[in-house]
Design a protein around this motif. Structure first.
Motif, PDB file in Angstrom:
ATOM      1  N   MET B   1     112.097 -15.930 -60.232  1.00 50.47           N
ATOM      2  CA  MET B   1     110.805 -16.475 -60.654  1.00 50.47           C
ATOM      3  C   MET B   1     109.650 -15.633 -60.096  1.00 50.47           C
ATOM      4  O   MET B   1     108.700 -15.312 -60.820  1.00 50.47           O
ATOM      5  CB  MET B   1     110.698 -17.923 -60.158  1.00 50.47           C
ATOM      6  N   LYS B   2     109.778 -15.243 -58.810  1.00 50.36           N
ATOM      7  CA  LYS B   2     108.724 -14.456 -58.185  1.00 50.36           C
ATOM      8  C   LYS B   2     108.523 -13.133 -58.938  1.00 50.36           C
ATOM      9  O   LYS B   2     107.387 -12.699 -59.176  1.00 50.36           O
ATOM     10  CB  LYS B   2     109.088 -14.182 -56.720  1.00 50.36           C
ATOM     11  N   LEU B   3     109.660 -12.540 -59.341  1.00 49.63           N
ATOM     12  CA  LEU B   3     109.601 -11.264 -60.051  1.00 49.63           C
ATOM     13  C   LEU B   3     108.778 -11.393 -61.334  1.00 49.63           C
ATOM     14  O   LEU B   3     107.919 -10.556 -61.630  1.00 49.63           O
ATOM     15  CB  LEU B   3     111.030 -10.790 -60.371  1.00 49.63           C
ATOM     16  N   VAL B   4     109.041 -12.491 -62.084  1.00 53.59           N
ATOM     17  CA  VAL B   4     108.339 -12.688 -63.359  1.00 53.59           C
ATOM     18  C   VAL B   4     106.833 -12.853 -63.123  1.00 53.59           C
ATOM     19  O   VAL B   4     106.009 -12.232 -63.809  1.00 53.59           O
ATOM     20  CB  VAL B   4     108.904 -13.928 -64.107  1.00 53.59           C
ATOM     21  N   VAL B   5     106.492 -13.687 -62.131  1.00 51.85           N
ATOM     22  CA  VAL B   5     105.074 -13.960 -61.840  1.00 51.85           C
ATOM     23  C   VAL B   5     104.372 -12.675 -61.401  1.00 51.85           C
ATOM     24  O   VAL B   5     103.283 -12.330 -61.895  1.00 51.85           O
ATOM     25  CB  VAL B   5     104.935 -15.058 -60.756  1.00 51.85           C
ATOM     26  N   VAL B   6     105.020 -11.938 -60.502  1.00 52.81           N
ATOM     27  CA  VAL B   6     104.391 -10.714 -59.985  1.00 52.81           C
ATOM     28  C   VAL B   6     104.283  -9.664 -61.095  1.00 52.81           C
ATOM     29  O   VAL B   6     103.251  -8.997 -61.238  1.00 52.81           O
ATOM     30  CB  VAL B   6     105.196 -10.161 -58.782  1.00 52.81           C
ATOM     31  N   ALA B   7     105.338  -9.557 -61.918  1.00 59.08           N
ATOM     32  CA  ALA B   7     105.300  -8.586 -63.023  1.00 59.08           C
ATOM     33  C   ALA B   7     104.161  -8.934 -63.978  1.00 59.08           C
ATOM     34  O   ALA B   7     103.429  -8.044 -64.438  1.00 59.08           O
ATOM     35  CB  ALA B   7     106.635  -8.573 -63.762  1.00 59.08           C
ATOM     36  N   ALA B   8     103.992 -10.230 -64.258  1.00 55.85           N
ATOM     37  CA  ALA B   8     102.910 -10.661 -65.159  1.00 55.85           C
ATOM     38  C   ALA B   8     101.551 -10.359 -64.537  1.00 55.85           C
ATOM     39  O   ALA B   8     100.640  -9.861 -65.220  1.00 55.85           O
ATOM     40  CB  ALA B   8     103.039 -12.161 -65.453  1.00 55.85           C
ATOM     41  N   LEU B   9     101.416 -10.609 -63.224  1.00 51.90           N
ATOM     42  CA  LEU B   9     100.148 -10.348 -62.535  1.00 51.90           C
ATOM     43  C   LEU B   9      99.786  -8.867 -62.604  1.00 51.90           C
ATOM     44  O   LEU B   9      98.653  -8.492 -62.933  1.00 51.90           O
ATOM     45  CB  LEU B   9     100.259 -10.806 -61.071  1.00 51.90           C
ATOM     46  N   VAL B  10     100.778  -8.037 -62.324  1.00 52.45           N
ATOM     47  CA  VAL B  10     100.540  -6.584 -62.338  1.00 52.45           C
ATOM     48  C   VAL B  10     100.188  -6.124 -63.755  1.00 52.45           C
ATOM     49  O   VAL B  10      99.284  -5.300 -63.960  1.00 52.45           O
ATOM     50  CB  VAL B  10     101.795  -5.850 -61.800  1.00 52.45           C
ATOM     51  N   ALA B  11     100.894  -6.705 -64.751  1.00 51.09           N
ATOM     52  CA  ALA B  11     100.625  -6.319 -66.147  1.00 51.09           C
ATOM     53  C   ALA B  11      99.200  -6.708 -66.550  1.00 51.09           C
ATOM     54  O   ALA B  11      98.499  -5.943 -67.219  1.00 51.09           O
ATOM     55  CB  ALA B  11     101.639  -6.977 -67.078  1.00 51.09           C
ATOM     56  N   VAL B  12      98.758  -7.885 -66.117  1.00 52.83           N
ATOM     57  CA  VAL B  12      97.395  -8.342 -66.446  1.00 52.83           C
ATOM     58  C   VAL B  12      96.367  -7.413 -65.792  1.00 52.83           C
ATOM     59  O   VAL B  12      95.393  -6.988 -66.434  1.00 52.83           O
ATOM     60  CB  VAL B  12      97.183  -9.806 -65.996  1.00 52.83           C
ATOM     61  N   ILE B  13      96.587  -7.069 -64.521  1.00 50.29           N
ATOM     62  CA  ILE B  13      95.653  -6.156 -63.836  1.00 50.29           C
ATOM     63  C   ILE B  13      95.604  -4.819 -64.580  1.00 50.29           C
ATOM     64  O   ILE B  13      94.528  -4.248 -64.811  1.00 50.29           O
ATOM     65  CB  ILE B  13      96.076  -5.931 -62.364  1.00 50.29           C
ATOM     66  N   ALA B  14      96.787  -4.331 -64.998  1.00 50.50           N
ATOM     67  CA  ALA B  14      96.835  -3.034 -65.691  1.00 50.50           C
ATOM     68  C   ALA B  14      96.095  -3.094 -67.023  1.00 50.50           C
ATOM     69  O   ALA B  14      95.338  -2.185 -67.369  1.00 50.50           O
ATOM     70  CB  ALA B  14      98.285  -2.623 -65.906  1.00 50.50           C
ATOM     71  N   LEU B  15      96.290  -4.187 -67.763  1.00 52.97           N
ATOM     72  CA  LEU B  15      95.645  -4.296 -69.077  1.00 52.97           C
ATOM     73  C   LEU B  15      94.131  -4.421 -68.943  1.00 52.97           C
ATOM     74  O   LEU B  15      93.376  -3.752 -69.644  1.00 52.97           O
ATOM     75  CB  LEU B  15      96.193  -5.506 -69.837  1.00 52.97           C
ATOM     76  N   LEU B  16      93.706  -5.270 -67.999  1.00 53.55           N
ATOM     77  CA  LEU B  16      92.254  -5.434 -67.806  1.00 53.55           C
ATOM     78  C   LEU B  16      91.640  -4.147 -67.251  1.00 53.55           C
ATOM     79  O   LEU B  16      90.579  -3.717 -67.689  1.00 53.55           O
ATOM     80  CB  LEU B  16      91.973  -6.598 -66.849  1.00 53.55           C
ATOM     81  N   GLY B  17      92.355  -3.544 -66.306  1.00 54.39           N
ATOM     82  CA  GLY B  17      91.842  -2.324 -65.680  1.00 54.39           C
ATOM     83  C   GLY B  17      91.685  -1.194 -66.673  1.00 54.39           C
ATOM     84  O   GLY B  17      90.753  -0.388 -66.574  1.00 54.39           O
ATOM     85  N   SER B  18      92.587  -1.133 -67.658  1.00 52.93           N
ATOM     86  CA  SER B  18      92.517  -0.035 -68.631  1.00 52.93           C
ATOM     87  C   SER B  18      91.242  -0.107 -69.463  1.00 52.93           C
ATOM     88  O   SER B  18      90.808   0.891 -70.034  1.00 52.93           O
ATOM     89  CB  SER B  18      93.743  -0.056 -69.546  1.00 52.93           C
ATOM     90  N   ARG B  19      90.622  -1.299 -69.534  1.00 54.54           N
ATOM     91  CA  ARG B  19      89.386  -1.432 -70.325  1.00 54.54           C
ATOM     92  C   ARG B  19      88.150  -0.971 -69.542  1.00 54.54           C
ATOM     93  O   ARG B  19      87.142  -0.620 -70.143  1.00 54.54           O
ATOM     94  CB  ARG B  19      89.168  -2.903 -70.725  1.00 54.54           C
ATOM     95  N   ILE B  20      88.228  -1.034 -68.222  1.00 57.41           N
ATOM     96  CA  ILE B  20      87.006  -0.798 -67.445  1.00 57.41           C
ATOM     97  C   ILE B  20      87.068   0.454 -66.563  1.00 57.41           C
ATOM     98  O   ILE B  20      86.039   0.874 -66.036  1.00 57.41           O
ATOM     99  CB  ILE B  20      86.662  -2.015 -66.547  1.00 57.41           C
ATOM    100  N   SER B  21      88.241   1.041 -66.418  1.00 54.31           N
ATOM    101  CA  SER B  21      88.364   2.173 -65.484  1.00 54.31           C
ATOM    102  C   SER B  21      88.313   3.508 -66.210  1.00 54.31           C
ATOM    103  O   SER B  21      88.289   3.565 -67.430  1.00 54.31           O
ATOM    104  CB  SER B  21      89.665   2.063 -64.709  1.00 54.31           C
ATOM    105  N   PHE B  22      88.313   4.564 -65.419  1.00 58.61           N
ATOM    106  CA  PHE B  22      88.364   5.944 -65.911  1.00 58.61           C
ATOM    107  C   PHE B  22      87.158   6.303 -66.784  1.00 58.61           C
ATOM    108  O   PHE B  22      87.277   7.059 -67.740  1.00 58.61           O
ATOM    109  CB  PHE B  22      89.676   6.210 -66.665  1.00 58.61           C
ATOM    110  N   THR B  23      86.012   5.674 -66.474  1.00 55.76           N
ATOM    111  CA  THR B  23      84.771   6.091 -67.126  1.00 55.76           C
ATOM    112  C   THR B  23      83.785   6.461 -66.029  1.00 55.76           C
ATOM    113  O   THR B  23      83.882   5.968 -64.899  1.00 55.76           O
ATOM    114  CB  THR B  23      84.156   4.961 -67.975  1.00 55.76           C
ATOM    115  N   ARG B  24      82.838   7.312 -66.389  1.00 56.71           N
ATOM    116  CA  ARG B  24      81.840   7.745 -65.403  1.00 56.71           C
ATOM    117  C   ARG B  24      80.934   6.571 -65.056  1.00 56.71           C
ATOM    118  O   ARG B  24      80.449   5.886 -65.949  1.00 56.71           O
ATOM    119  CB  ARG B  24      80.985   8.868 -65.972  1.00 56.71           C
ATOM    120  N   ILE B  25      80.764   6.310 -63.783  1.00 52.58           N
ATOM    121  CA  ILE B  25      79.792   5.298 -63.372  1.00 52.58           C
ATOM    122  C   ILE B  25      78.884   5.907 -62.306  1.00 52.58           C
ATOM    123  O   ILE B  25      79.234   6.911 -61.690  1.00 52.58           O
ATOM    124  CB  ILE B  25      80.468   4.016 -62.829  1.00 52.58           C
TER     125      ILE B  25
END
Lengths: 114, 395
Positions: B1-25
């Protein structure tokens, strides 16, 4: 006589566009590579794929197809053929197509300046 | 169960992060450069890992091991598919020569001191110490694209040719590191003492096979979902087999990417590029989080290794740039201190050391990862300023 300009955002549809031109007996078109304005102004920085941008193959690349057409009436049939081939220009993601009147031109097939 | 929750958390961070990162600020140059390579996600991983929250503990990381493999394979394919020979002919041969020379000089400058350090301080067999030193050197040879991109818009016109040279080098020199590391992964000591040439042949054959398979499957028109399926299937197949055989998924998929770029149809190349670029950021972030979570920072002595690394890498880049420019006619106008503009670290470096960790785990590989991660943080902070000074003619 008119110039037909096709700004194609979807590079993968280039074959379909050229096929449609051939089908409408439009020949002698030139295909130019370009980069969209949005891409040039983009604040994004490449992580691994910088070479694509440097060599003109990256995302945001466009193709500009330039051809001359003798009969302006073929524009609507051309749009239909393009749509049948899969390049539907009513979808803004595909690109833009338009014609521009030519005032004068000189070419070996023109016989004279027009 | 922990694996699923942590994998989902990491996936959400990755998806959200891909929208806001790697741009000049708007940040001071060094911090902006740290942001551009996604340093914050390494720290997120470190925070989620066993050092702090222990959400991404060792068993969970072990279970997510295939995702790291997929990430490495994705990066290899993405990097390789850019090398389309038809387009590469637009780059002058001298630029390619400078790229290769400075990367090889840097590798030599880093490999030599670290081979002697690892050999004298660790109780490993000679070949393992050599593998560690060469892997570190392969990672060091890569130049990051972010530090140069960050200042590219404000460069004086007279310095534009030098800027273009620096950009071309940073786009291509990762190739030297990936190939070098791929060859290191074929060493006999990592394959029950069987001859290295066999594993070099297997790497080449596997990459060719995967590349040709993808080119064949994409020869007909595919919709976006089908293209995604073929790319993920090809990447996972090549990377999975490479890891199973203890080879480099980076190299295998790089070869596959080069094959696709030069054999595949134009429409297929375009579709594959779109798929790979769409997933690039999310996968890279996922990758950085997992690297951060598994990061064993080590003792105080790590700092001394990092200092040696920074000095030897900088020396290598400076010497490599100096030798390269010295061989050109004086009218080329490139500065002799070209290496000052090549100190930024790239994502390929992280990929190489993670790949090392996947094919050989020991205290030595943990140290190599720490050296590269801390070395990367340090060089990202100073490299944009040095590049700007070089381009402004104030070294």
């Amino acid at each position: 006589m008119q110039i037909l300009l096709i700004i194609l955002y979807r590079e993968d549809l280039l074959d379909e566009v050229l096929t449609a031109l051939v089908e409408m007996e439009i020949s002698g078109a030139a295909v130019l590579e370009g980069t969209s304005m949005e891409r040039v102004l983009s604040e994004d920085v490449p992580i691994f794929a910088g070479l694509w941008d440097a060599l003109g193959g990256g995302g945001g690349q466009t193709r500009l197809v330039v051809a001359s057409i003798q009969d302006p009436e073929i524009f609507d049939p051309l749009l239909q053929v393009l749509k049948e081939e899969g390049a539907d220009f009513s979808n803004p993601e595909v690109g833009k197509i338009f014609t521009v009147p030519i005032d004068r031109y000189v070419a070996h097939d023109s016989g004279e300046q027009s | 169960m922990k694996l699923v929750v942590v994998a989902a958390l990491v996936a959400v961070i990755a998806l959200l992060g891909s929208r806001i990162s790697f741009t000049r600020i708007k940040l001071p140059l060094g911090l902006a450069n740290l942001h551009l390579i996604g340093t914050e996600y390494v720290l997120v991983g470190l925070f989620l890992g066993s050092t702090f929250l222990n959400l991404l503990d060792t068993p969970t990381l072990e279970a997510l091991f295939p995702i790291l493999g997929l990430g490495l394979s994705w990066i290899g394919m993405l990097f390789g598919v850019q090398f389309e020979l038809r387009r590469l002919t637009h780059i002058p041969v001298t630029v390619i020569a400078i790229t290769l020379l400075q990367a090889i000089v840097t590798m030599t400058a880093v490999a030599l001191p670290f081979y002697f350090l690892f050999e004298s301080l660790f109780d490993y067999q000679t070949e393992i110490a050599l593998i560690g030193a060469l892997s570190l050197a392969a990672a060091a040879s890569d130049t990051g694209q972010s530090g140069i991109a960050l200042i590219a818009r404000n460069v004086p016109t007279r310095a534009r040719p030098t800027l273009r040279l620096l950009q071309n080098i940073s786009h291509m020199d990762g190739l030297v590191g990936v190939i070098a590391f791929g060859l290191i992964s074929c060493a006999g000591s990592l394959h029950n003492e069987s001859p290295a040439y066999i594993w070099i042949g297997v790497s080449l054959g596997l990459g060719l096979a995967v590349g040709l398979l993808i080119a064949a499957l994409t020869a007909t028109r595919l919709n976006n979902e089908e293209m995604l399926l073929v790319v993920i299937g090809g990447v996972a197949f090549g990377g999975g087999l490479a890891l199973y055989l203890n080879l480099s998924p980076l190299l295998v998929n790089l070869i596959a990417g080069v094959v696709v770029a030069n054999v595949g149809r134009a429409r297929a190349r375009s579709g594959i590029r779109e798929v790979l670029l769409t997933g690039e950021r999310s996968i890279y972030i996922l990758f950085l989080i997992l690297v951060g979570a598994g990061w064993q920072i080590g003792s105080f002595w790590t700092v001394l290794f990092v200092l040696v690394y920074l000095v030897s890498r900088s020396l290598g880049k400076l010497l490599g740039g100096y030798f390269s420019v010295s061989m050109l006619p004086p009218e080329s106008g490139f500065p002799r201190l070209l290496g000052m503009g090549l100190l930024s670290h790239g994502g390929i470096a992280i990929a190489i050391v993670v790949n090392l960790h996947q094919i050989h785990r020991s205290e030595l590989t943990d140290l190599v990862i720490s050296i590269v991660l801390i070395g990367m943080l340090a060089s990202q902070l100073v490299s944009p300023m040095l590049t700007r000074r070089l381009l402004e003619g104030k070294p």
